[in-house]
Design a protein around this motif. Structure first.
Motif, PDB file in Angstrom:
ATOM      1  N   LYS A   1      21.018 -11.785  29.110  1.00 32.28           N
ATOM      2  CA  LYS A   1      20.411 -12.302  27.860  1.00 32.28           C
ATOM      3  C   LYS A   1      18.972 -12.290  27.741  1.00 32.28           C
ATOM      4  CE  LYS A   1      24.708 -14.194  25.748  1.00 32.28           C
ATOM      5  NZ  LYS A   1      24.970 -15.377  25.168  1.00 32.28           N
ATOM      6  N   ARG A   2      18.504 -11.617  27.046  1.00 37.39           N
ATOM      7  CA  ARG A   2      16.905 -11.557  26.563  1.00 37.39           C
ATOM      8  C   ARG A   2      16.477 -11.053  25.273  1.00 37.39           C
ATOM      9  NH1 ARG A   2      14.434  -7.359  30.726  1.00 37.39           N
ATOM     10  NH2 ARG A   2      12.507  -8.217  29.993  1.00 37.39           N
ATOM     11  N   LYS A   3      15.130 -11.447  24.826  1.00 39.18           N
ATOM     12  CA  LYS A   3      14.680 -11.347  23.574  1.00 39.18           C
ATOM     13  C   LYS A   3      14.707  -9.859  23.369  1.00 39.18           C
ATOM     14  CE  LYS A   3      12.158 -15.493  22.986  1.00 39.18           C
ATOM     15  NZ  LYS A   3      12.389 -16.103  24.341  1.00 39.18           N
ATOM     16  N   MET A   4      14.908  -9.282  22.082  1.00 35.06           N
ATOM     17  CA  MET A   4      14.497  -8.173  21.617  1.00 35.06           C
ATOM     18  C   MET A   4      13.517  -7.960  20.538  1.00 35.06           C
ATOM     19  SD  MET A   4      17.297  -4.970  19.994  1.00 35.06           S
ATOM     20  CE  MET A   4      18.517  -5.574  20.789  1.00 35.06           C
ATOM     21  N   PHE A   5      12.577  -7.190  21.012  1.00 34.15           N
ATOM     22  CA  PHE A   5      11.339  -7.200  20.160  1.00 34.15           C
ATOM     23  C   PHE A   5      11.318  -5.785  19.570  1.00 34.15           C
ATOM     24  CE2 PHE A   5      10.337  -9.774  24.180  1.00 34.15           C
ATOM     25  CZ  PHE A   5       9.953 -10.845  23.276  1.00 34.15           C
ATOM     26  N   TYR A   6      10.517  -6.235  18.091  1.00 31.60           N
ATOM     27  CA  TYR A   6      10.014  -5.242  17.559  1.00 31.60           C
ATOM     28  C   TYR A   6       8.489  -5.022  17.389  1.00 31.60           C
ATOM     29  CZ  TYR A   6       9.475  -2.068  13.221  1.00 31.60           C
ATOM     30  OH  TYR A   6       9.248  -1.325  12.155  1.00 31.60           O
ATOM     31  N   VAL A   7       7.981  -3.763  17.268  1.00 24.49           N
ATOM     32  CA  VAL A   7       6.599  -3.582  17.565  1.00 24.49           C
ATOM     33  C   VAL A   7       6.019  -3.089  16.430  1.00 24.49           C
ATOM     34  CG1 VAL A   7       4.543  -2.913  18.863  1.00 24.49           C
ATOM     35  CG2 VAL A   7       6.598  -3.919  19.956  1.00 24.49           C
ATOM     36  N   GLU A   8       5.178  -3.617  15.563  1.00 21.03           N
ATOM     37  CA  GLU A   8       4.419  -2.780  14.594  1.00 21.03           C
ATOM     38  C   GLU A   8       2.891  -2.678  14.724  1.00 21.03           C
ATOM     39  OE1 GLU A   8       3.936  -3.341   9.663  1.00 21.03           O
ATOM     40  OE2 GLU A   8       5.178  -4.866  10.693  1.00 21.03           O
ATOM     41  N   GLN A   9       2.445  -1.431  14.769  1.00 21.22           N
ATOM     42  CA  GLN A   9       0.996  -1.280  14.879  1.00 21.22           C
ATOM     43  C   GLN A   9       0.112  -1.210  13.718  1.00 21.22           C
ATOM     44  OE1 GLN A   9       0.235  -1.267  18.252  1.00 21.22           O
ATOM     45  NE2 GLN A   9       1.991  -0.922  19.209  1.00 21.22           N
ATOM     46  N   ASP A  10      -1.131  -1.610  13.930  1.00 21.81           N
ATOM     47  CA  ASP A  10      -2.017  -1.413  12.750  1.00 21.81           C
ATOM     48  C   ASP A  10      -2.508   0.107  12.286  1.00 21.81           C
ATOM     49  OD1 ASP A  10      -2.628  -4.044  12.085  1.00 21.81           O
ATOM     50  OD2 ASP A  10      -3.665  -4.232  13.832  1.00 21.81           O
ATOM     51  N   ASN A  11      -2.327   0.870  13.470  1.00 21.66           N
ATOM     52  CA  ASN A  11      -2.601   2.440  13.160  1.00 21.66           C
ATOM     53  C   ASN A  11      -1.625   3.413  12.977  1.00 21.66           C
ATOM     54  OD1 ASN A  11      -2.323   2.021  15.701  1.00 21.66           O
ATOM     55  ND2 ASN A  11      -3.862   3.558  16.477  1.00 21.66           N
ATOM     56  N   GLU A  12      -0.555   2.848  12.447  1.00 21.50           N
ATOM     57  CA  GLU A  12       0.604   3.870  12.218  1.00 21.50           C
ATOM     58  C   GLU A  12       0.350   4.775  11.316  1.00 21.50           C
ATOM     59  OE1 GLU A  12       4.444   0.994  13.350  1.00 21.50           O
ATOM     60  OE2 GLU A  12       4.052   1.496  11.367  1.00 21.50           O
ATOM     61  N   ILE A  13       0.947   6.132  11.624  1.00 16.29           N
ATOM     62  CA  ILE A  13       1.122   7.024  10.749  1.00 16.29           C
ATOM     63  C   ILE A  13       2.507   7.501  10.441  1.00 16.29           C
ATOM     64  CG2 ILE A  13       0.628   9.562  10.585  1.00 16.29           C
ATOM     65  CD1 ILE A  13      -1.623   9.305  12.563  1.00 16.29           C
ATOM     66  N   LYS A  14       2.889   7.627   9.072  1.00 20.42           N
ATOM     67  CA  LYS A  14       4.249   7.917   8.539  1.00 20.42           C
ATOM     68  C   LYS A  14       4.542   9.130   8.902  1.00 20.42           C
ATOM     69  CE  LYS A  14       4.915   3.365   7.766  1.00 20.42           C
ATOM     70  NZ  LYS A  14       5.767   2.535   8.460  1.00 20.42           N
ATOM     71  N   ALA A  15       5.573   9.691   9.376  1.00 21.52           N
ATOM     72  CA  ALA A  15       6.039  10.914   9.335  1.00 21.52           C
ATOM     73  C   ALA A  15       7.420  11.124   9.470  1.00 21.52           C
ATOM     74  CB  ALA A  15       5.407  11.702  10.651  1.00 21.52           C
ATOM     75  N   ASN A  16       8.130  12.238   9.214  1.00 21.62           N
ATOM     76  CA  ASN A  16       9.510  12.634   9.674  1.00 21.62           C
ATOM     77  C   ASN A  16       9.696  13.082  10.890  1.00 21.62           C
ATOM     78  OD1 ASN A  16       9.106  15.669   9.358  1.00 21.62           O
ATOM     79  ND2 ASN A  16       9.162  15.259   7.017  1.00 21.62           N
ATOM     80  N   PRO A  17      10.805  13.463  11.346  1.00 21.08           N
ATOM     81  CA  PRO A  17      10.860  14.033  12.878  1.00 21.08           C
ATOM     82  C   PRO A  17      10.456  15.279  12.874  1.00 21.08           C
ATOM     83  CG  PRO A  17      13.009  12.756  12.046  1.00 21.08           C
ATOM     84  CD  PRO A  17      12.031  12.824  10.883  1.00 21.08           C
TER      85      PRO A  17
END
Length: 276
Positions: A211-227
């Motif tokens: 068992k361990r923590k599951m992390f979500y990472v959010e960046q400051d310089n994200e670019i939104k795009a579709n696949p």
């Protein structure tokens, strides 16, 4: 190439430590370890590369990423209040692990932030690209159960996704409707998946119950795009980097032969798993 590896390490640490947020989103109940075997260069299909990938499954969501990213995120979260120099001192042991290839430098979240949706954070050059996509693959199920993987009887399913045809073997012995990468939605865990040309293959090799923590990472310089846009950005970055290396403006080495090797290395990553 040692110089390039050093800069990659510093860039990786900097990107992780500069994250806007590293938050706990779930507790991992079980982890599934996959060997990702792939052909990186369509001009050399006999040369295979490998990455160690991990599927973390919690109570509400799941995360799929390189083993290196799992350990790095955990260390960065633990030492998040330290200075950069102190953080590096404590997390440098993470770099004894094999670093991810360009194809595996992502964190893929399932059922988070939204249910029945993928959210993938992909590093391309110095920018992070965030894509979101519904979890709505259409599988064709086969009745035959003639394959055994890690002692589990498996059934076959097929689908078409992002320009390739895939075969997946799943087991009802492990009633978890997840698998490697975006290959989810079957009645049991996906043990192996491969495209019709066997250029991208995921094979389960270990199951962990830690068992361990599951992390979500959010960046400051994200670019939104579709696949589809992500694939276009990936290709454009390779071409841009190749022109920089071969154009004489940003040569990395004094030795021309080393620059030639670097150029070949850059252009060799041309067979991303998704192709639109």
């Amino acid at each position: 190439m040692k110089k390039q590896l050093f800069f990659f390490i510093i860039l990786t640490i900097s990107n992780s430590l500069k994250a806007k947020d590293i938050v706990i989103i779930d507790t991992t109940k079980v982890s599934f370890y996959y060997d990702y075997t792939f052909v990186k260069d369509t001009n050399n299909i006999t040369e295979l590369s490998h990455d160690d990938m991990v599927l973390q499954v919690g109570s509400h969501c799941a995360r799929f990423s390189h083993l290196f990213e799992v350990e790095l995120d955990s260390a960065c979260y633990k030492y998040r209040d330290y200075t950069f120099e102190e953080q590096y001192k404590y997390i440098k042991d993470v770099f004894t692990l094999t670093c991810p290839s360009k194809f595996s430098y992502y964190r893929l979240y399932k059922n988070y932030p939204k249910v029945r949706e993928y959210s993938m954070e992909f590093l391309s050059n110095k920018s992070f690209i965030r894509t979101q996509e519904p979890m709505d693959k259409i599988w064709s199920l086969e009745e035959a159960k003639d394959t055994t993987i890690m002692g589990h009887s498996c059934s076959l399913a097929t689908c078409h996704y992002a320009g390739r045809d895939y075969r997946a073997w799943y087991t009802l012995d492990i009633p978890i409707s997840f698998g490697p990468y975006k290959f989810d939605g079957l009645p049991g865990l996906v043990m192996r998946v491969e495209d019709s040309e066997k250029q991208h293959v995921f094979q389960l090799y270990k199951i962990g119950k830690r068992k361990r923590k599951m992390f979500y990472v959010e960046q400051d310089n994200e670019i939104k795009a579709n696949p589809e846009e992500l694939c276009g950005i990936f290709r454009n970055n390779i071409q841009q980097r190749y022109r920089q290396v071969t154009g004489g403006k940003k040569l990395q080495f004094d030795d021309p032969s080393m620059n030639a090797r670097l150029a070949n290395y850059v252009i060799s990553y041309n067979n991303f798993i998704e192709r639109y």
